[in-house]
Design a protein around this motif. Structure first.
Motif, PDB file in Angstrom:
ATOM      1  N   ALA B   7     -29.476  -0.243  43.204  1.00 23.07           N
ATOM      2  CA  ALA B   7     -29.551  -1.917  42.527  1.00 23.07           C
ATOM      3  C   ALA B   7     -29.132  -2.691  43.402  1.00 23.07           C
ATOM      4  O   ALA B   7     -29.877  -3.868  43.129  1.00 23.07           O
ATOM      5  CB  ALA B   7     -28.473  -1.407  41.609  1.00 23.07           C
ATOM      6  N   LEU B  10     -32.333  -4.161  45.644  1.00 15.70           N
ATOM      7  CA  LEU B  10     -33.488  -4.575  44.978  1.00 15.70           C
ATOM      8  C   LEU B  10     -34.397  -5.751  45.478  1.00 15.70           C
ATOM      9  O   LEU B  10     -35.585  -5.927  45.564  1.00 15.70           O
ATOM     10  CB  LEU B  10     -33.538  -4.708  43.474  1.00 15.70           C
ATOM     11  CG  LEU B  10     -33.565  -3.264  42.827  1.00 15.70           C
ATOM     12  CD1 LEU B  10     -33.310  -3.746  41.269  1.00 15.70           C
ATOM     13  CD2 LEU B  10     -34.913  -2.594  42.896  1.00 15.70           C
ATOM     14  N   PRO B  35     -33.676   5.044  33.990  1.00 12.33           N
ATOM     15  CA  PRO B  35     -33.084   3.733  33.820  1.00 12.33           C
ATOM     16  C   PRO B  35     -33.114   3.014  35.407  1.00 12.33           C
ATOM     17  O   PRO B  35     -33.316   1.801  35.074  1.00 12.33           O
ATOM     18  CB  PRO B  35     -31.446   4.381  33.959  1.00 12.33           C
ATOM     19  CG  PRO B  35     -31.576   5.846  33.552  1.00 12.33           C
ATOM     20  CD  PRO B  35     -32.824   6.421  33.887  1.00 12.33           C
ATOM     21  N   CYS B  36     -33.280   3.544  36.392  1.00 14.75           N
ATOM     22  CA  CYS B  36     -33.538   2.843  37.699  1.00 14.75           C
ATOM     23  C   CYS B  36     -34.720   1.777  37.386  1.00 14.75           C
ATOM     24  O   CYS B  36     -35.013   0.968  38.133  1.00 14.75           O
ATOM     25  CB  CYS B  36     -33.365   3.480  38.857  1.00 14.75           C
ATOM     26  SG  CYS B  36     -31.784   3.692  39.420  1.00 14.75           S
ATOM     27  N   ASN B  38     -36.433   1.011  34.850  1.00 19.05           N
ATOM     28  CA  ASN B  38     -36.429   0.258  33.925  1.00 19.05           C
ATOM     29  C   ASN B  38     -35.707  -0.934  34.515  1.00 19.05           C
ATOM     30  O   ASN B  38     -35.991  -2.186  34.324  1.00 19.05           O
ATOM     31  CB  ASN B  38     -35.660   0.510  32.460  1.00 19.05           C
ATOM     32  CG  ASN B  38     -36.642   1.510  31.808  1.00 19.05           C
ATOM     33  OD1 ASN B  38     -37.928   1.455  32.085  1.00 19.05           O
ATOM     34  ND2 ASN B  38     -36.141   2.294  30.952  1.00 19.05           N
ATOM     35  N   PHE B  39     -34.471  -0.607  35.133  1.00 16.62           N
ATOM     36  CA  PHE B  39     -33.667  -1.731  35.749  1.00 16.62           C
ATOM     37  C   PHE B  39     -34.398  -2.490  36.730  1.00 16.62           C
ATOM     38  O   PHE B  39     -34.507  -3.936  36.818  1.00 16.62           O
ATOM     39  CB  PHE B  39     -32.473  -1.271  36.489  1.00 16.62           C
ATOM     40  CG  PHE B  39     -31.401  -1.934  36.822  1.00 16.62           C
ATOM     41  CD1 PHE B  39     -30.422  -2.403  35.909  1.00 16.62           C
ATOM     42  CD2 PHE B  39     -31.374  -2.437  38.370  1.00 16.62           C
ATOM     43  CE1 PHE B  39     -29.510  -3.353  36.563  1.00 16.62           C
ATOM     44  CE2 PHE B  39     -30.439  -3.424  38.382  1.00 16.62           C
ATOM     45  CZ  PHE B  39     -29.431  -3.884  37.970  1.00 16.62           C
ATOM     46  N   LYS B  41     -37.739  -3.225  37.092  1.00 16.44           N
ATOM     47  CA  LYS B  41     -38.582  -3.846  35.972  1.00 16.44           C
ATOM     48  C   LYS B  41     -37.998  -5.093  35.539  1.00 16.44           C
ATOM     49  O   LYS B  41     -38.636  -6.371  35.429  1.00 16.44           O
ATOM     50  CB  LYS B  41     -39.559  -3.022  35.002  1.00 16.44           C
ATOM     51  CG  LYS B  41     -40.435  -2.232  35.271  1.00 16.44           C
ATOM     52  CD  LYS B  41     -41.220  -1.357  34.307  1.00 16.44           C
ATOM     53  CE  LYS B  41     -42.003  -0.357  34.725  1.00 16.44           C
ATOM     54  NZ  LYS B  41     -42.508   0.611  33.683  1.00 16.44           N
ATOM     55  N   THR B  42     -37.093  -4.989  34.708  1.00 16.31           N
ATOM     56  CA  THR B  42     -36.400  -6.197  34.064  1.00 16.31           C
ATOM     57  C   THR B  42     -35.891  -7.045  35.251  1.00 16.31           C
ATOM     58  O   THR B  42     -35.648  -8.151  34.836  1.00 16.31           O
ATOM     59  CB  THR B  42     -35.016  -5.603  33.232  1.00 16.31           C
ATOM     60  OG1 THR B  42     -34.493  -4.587  33.744  1.00 16.31           O
ATOM     61  CG2 THR B  42     -35.637  -4.935  31.871  1.00 16.31           C
ATOM     62  N   TYR B  43     -35.115  -6.576  36.128  1.00 13.45           N
ATOM     63  CA  TYR B  43     -34.867  -7.298  37.448  1.00 13.45           C
ATOM     64  C   TYR B  43     -35.980  -8.161  37.963  1.00 13.45           C
ATOM     65  O   TYR B  43     -35.577  -9.431  38.025  1.00 13.45           O
ATOM     66  CB  TYR B  43     -34.304  -6.556  38.657  1.00 13.45           C
ATOM     67  CG  TYR B  43     -33.762  -7.201  39.893  1.00 13.45           C
ATOM     68  CD1 TYR B  43     -32.750  -8.042  40.013  1.00 13.45           C
ATOM     69  CD2 TYR B  43     -34.769  -7.423  40.932  1.00 13.45           C
ATOM     70  CE1 TYR B  43     -32.337  -8.508  41.061  1.00 13.45           C
ATOM     71  CE2 TYR B  43     -34.515  -8.272  41.848  1.00 13.45           C
ATOM     72  CZ  TYR B  43     -33.353  -8.673  42.029  1.00 13.45           C
ATOM     73  OH  TYR B  43     -32.719  -9.630  43.201  1.00 13.45           O
ATOM     74  N   MET B  45     -38.847  -8.982  36.371  1.00 16.04           N
ATOM     75  CA  MET B  45     -39.023 -10.066  35.268  1.00 16.04           C
ATOM     76  C   MET B  45     -38.055 -11.196  35.182  1.00 16.04           C
ATOM     77  O   MET B  45     -38.286 -12.322  35.150  1.00 16.04           O
ATOM     78  CB  MET B  45     -39.034  -9.367  33.772  1.00 16.04           C
ATOM     79  CG  MET B  45     -39.509 -10.112  32.817  1.00 16.04           C
ATOM     80  SD  MET B  45     -41.278 -11.096  33.164  1.00 16.04           S
ATOM     81  CE  MET B  45     -42.038  -9.705  33.330  1.00 16.04           C
ATOM     82  N   THR B  46     -36.950 -10.809  35.292  1.00 11.90           N
ATOM     83  CA  THR B  46     -35.586 -11.952  35.331  1.00 11.90           C
ATOM     84  C   THR B  46     -36.039 -12.934  36.588  1.00 11.90           C
ATOM     85  O   THR B  46     -35.974 -14.245  36.343  1.00 11.90           O
ATOM     86  CB  THR B  46     -34.448 -11.338  35.657  1.00 11.90           C
ATOM     87  OG1 THR B  46     -34.197 -10.552  34.508  1.00 11.90           O
ATOM     88  CG2 THR B  46     -33.174 -12.445  35.628  1.00 11.90           C
ATOM     89  N   CYS B  47     -36.225 -12.498  37.766  1.00  9.97           N
ATOM     90  CA  CYS B  47     -36.698 -13.292  38.651  1.00  9.97           C
ATOM     91  C   CYS B  47     -37.840 -14.118  38.325  1.00  9.97           C
ATOM     92  O   CYS B  47     -37.901 -15.354  38.906  1.00  9.97           O
ATOM     93  CB  CYS B  47     -37.197 -12.564  39.928  1.00  9.97           C
ATOM     94  SG  CYS B  47     -35.816 -11.660  40.638  1.00  9.97           S
ATOM     95  N   ARG B  48     -38.879 -13.607  37.774  1.00 10.42           N
ATOM     96  CA  ARG B  48     -39.943 -14.264  37.587  1.00 10.42           C
ATOM     97  C   ARG B  48     -39.741 -15.619  36.480  1.00 10.42           C
ATOM     98  O   ARG B  48     -40.169 -16.707  36.612  1.00 10.42           O
ATOM     99  CB  ARG B  48     -41.076 -13.488  36.913  1.00 10.42           C
ATOM    100  CG  ARG B  48     -42.037 -13.036  38.025  1.00 10.42           C
ATOM    101  CD  ARG B  48     -43.211 -12.322  37.410  1.00 10.42           C
ATOM    102  NE  ARG B  48     -43.786 -13.109  36.509  1.00 10.42           N
ATOM    103  CZ  ARG B  48     -44.667 -12.402  35.435  1.00 10.42           C
ATOM    104  NH1 ARG B  48     -45.117 -11.068  35.771  1.00 10.42           N
ATOM    105  NH2 ARG B  48     -45.426 -13.065  34.553  1.00 10.42           N
ATOM    106  N   LYS B  49     -39.066 -15.157  35.463  1.00  8.19           N
ATOM    107  CA  LYS B  49     -38.661 -16.132  34.486  1.00  8.19           C
ATOM    108  C   LYS B  49     -37.662 -17.293  35.095  1.00  8.19           C
ATOM    109  O   LYS B  49     -37.857 -18.261  34.689  1.00  8.19           O
ATOM    110  CB  LYS B  49     -37.925 -15.663  33.465  1.00  8.19           C
ATOM    111  CG  LYS B  49     -38.893 -14.704  32.485  1.00  8.19           C
ATOM    112  CD  LYS B  49     -39.838 -15.572  31.981  1.00  8.19           C
ATOM    113  CE  LYS B  49     -41.205 -14.781  31.553  1.00  8.19           C
ATOM    114  NZ  LYS B  49     -42.359 -15.350  30.798  1.00  8.19           N
TER     115      LYS B  49
END
Ligand SMILES: [Zn+2]
Ligand SMILES: [Zn+2]
Lengths: 201, 170
Positions: B7, B10, B35-36, B38-39, B41-43, B45-49
């Motif tokens: 984590a 990343l 879990p990693c 998914n973690f 992928k969502t990390y 996406m957070t950066c992109r948003k």
């Protein structure tokens, strides 16, 4: 930064140094929007941001002689702005910041993820950044303590590269990356919780 | 490599600055660990948003503020206090102390396995650090201050470890 822009800054600097008429007006025209925005992002309050902007431009004008041309003019100004804002915040005890530790991912003793992990990336990807999601991201980032927020604002909102942010803040690039990473881990967790709650309701 | 270590690596993984060997470790872990995956992928996406947010935050500077700013600056001539540096000096001092402690732990073979892996993987790609650590290990002593370059590299290594995690073994 384009070569043209750099040349314009050079000309402006020269006129400021000489105290040429209209130079201060030009400085304001070029930069007051940017400086005000940056101050607002850090201070979150219009009258504080106004006072900070005054200080920033005063400092810029007074120190223009000591400015060395080896860093970009705007990054020097951003640095003055960030420092000015941080000085202002230092005296004030903020009680609306969250403890970032509470939003870091949680792991078991042997370093495995302690809770199940949803993949909400597809769901969010389809939406453009709609008003609600944008407001939530903004709210979450405003709750970060300065240490993280300033890095986040410069990198992700002002769009500076890690190198530029490091220069503005006088930090190392790895330190910038590490703070930015933590700010994003925090934001990821906040978004996860927010999206999960949205689903329940 | 465990989920926690992954984590905190990343950012390097996604900005492409990661060394291929470390990258392969992460890929291998994620392939086996949902879990990693998914973690991550969502990390991402957070950066992109977060970067899209830039386009929609714009505080408009009110006209009165504009005017006051102009008249203030034109009128003002007073001296201004110096405002910088002190804070940065302190940060720099702390950094030096941490680097020193890290190198001591390396000499005494007290680095955690993750920290040791980072050092090893870095030294495989960095001649300066390899030479430095080899010579320090041979003489078993830290002679004088570290070269600036080594300081920077070691700082970078330490910052990719999870926060609040001691880098040495108790
Ligand atoms: Zn895992
Ligand atoms: Zn090195």
């Amino acid at each position: 930064m384009s070569a043209e822009r750099w040349k314009e800054d050079e000309g402006l600097l020269e006129r400021l140094r000489k105290g040429a008429p209209g130079a201060v007006d030009e400085l304001l025209r070029q930069y007051q929007g940017k400086i005000f925005n940056l101050a607002m992002s850090i201070l979150k309050n219009e009258s504080d941001a106004e006072e900070a902007a005054q200080d920033v431009f005063m400092t810029v004008i007074r120190k223009v002689d000591t400015f060395k041309g080896n860093s970009a003019f705007y990054s020097w100004m951003y640095r003055i702005c960030v420092n000015t804002c941080l000085m202002r915040l230092r005296g004030k005890r903020r009680n609306d910041t969250v403890a970032i530790e509470e939003f870091m991912p949680v792991f078991t003793e042997d370093g495995m993820h302690a809770s199940p992990m949803d993949d909400w990336s597809k769901e969010v990807e389809r939406k453009a950044l709609n008003e609600e999601l944008g407001m939530m991201i903004r709210k979450f980032t405003e709750e970060l303590s300065e240490k993280y927020r300033v890095v986040f604002v410069l990198s992700d909102i002002e769009g500076l590269s890690n190198e530029e942010t490091a220069k503005v803040l006088g930090m190392t690039v790895p330190a910038v990356k590490s703070r930015l990473h933590r700010a994003r881990l925090y934001l990821r967790e906040q978004l996860s919780r927010y999206l999960k709650e949205g689903k329940v309701e | 490599m465990n989920c926690k270590e992954l984590a905190y690596l990343l950012a390097d993984y996604f900005d492409g600055s990661m060394d291929p060997r470390m990258r392969a470790e992460l890929d291998g872990h994620m392939a086996m660990c949902e879990p990693c995956m998914n973690f991550a992928k969502t990390y991402r996406m957070t950066c992109r948003k977060a970067s899209e947010l830039r386009k929609c935050i714009e505080y408009k500077i009110p006209d009165e503020v504009r005017e006051r700013l102009a008249s203030f600056l034109v009128a003002a001539t007073e001296k201004f206090p110096e405002q910088m540096e002190e804070y940065h000096l302190q940060v720099e001092r702390e950094r030096r102390e941490k680097v020193l402690a890290f190198c001591r732990a390396a000499i005494e073979a007290k680095l955690s396995s993750m920290a040791a892996l980072l050092v090893e993987s870095h030294c495989a790609n960095c001649r300066e650090c390899k030479e430095y650590f080899d010579s320090v290990l041979k003489t078993r002593g830290l002679n004088g201050p570290h070269p600036e370059e080594i300081q920077e590299h070691v700082t970078r290594l330490m910052e990719s470890l999870p926060p609040d995690e001691e880098f040495f073994l108790a």
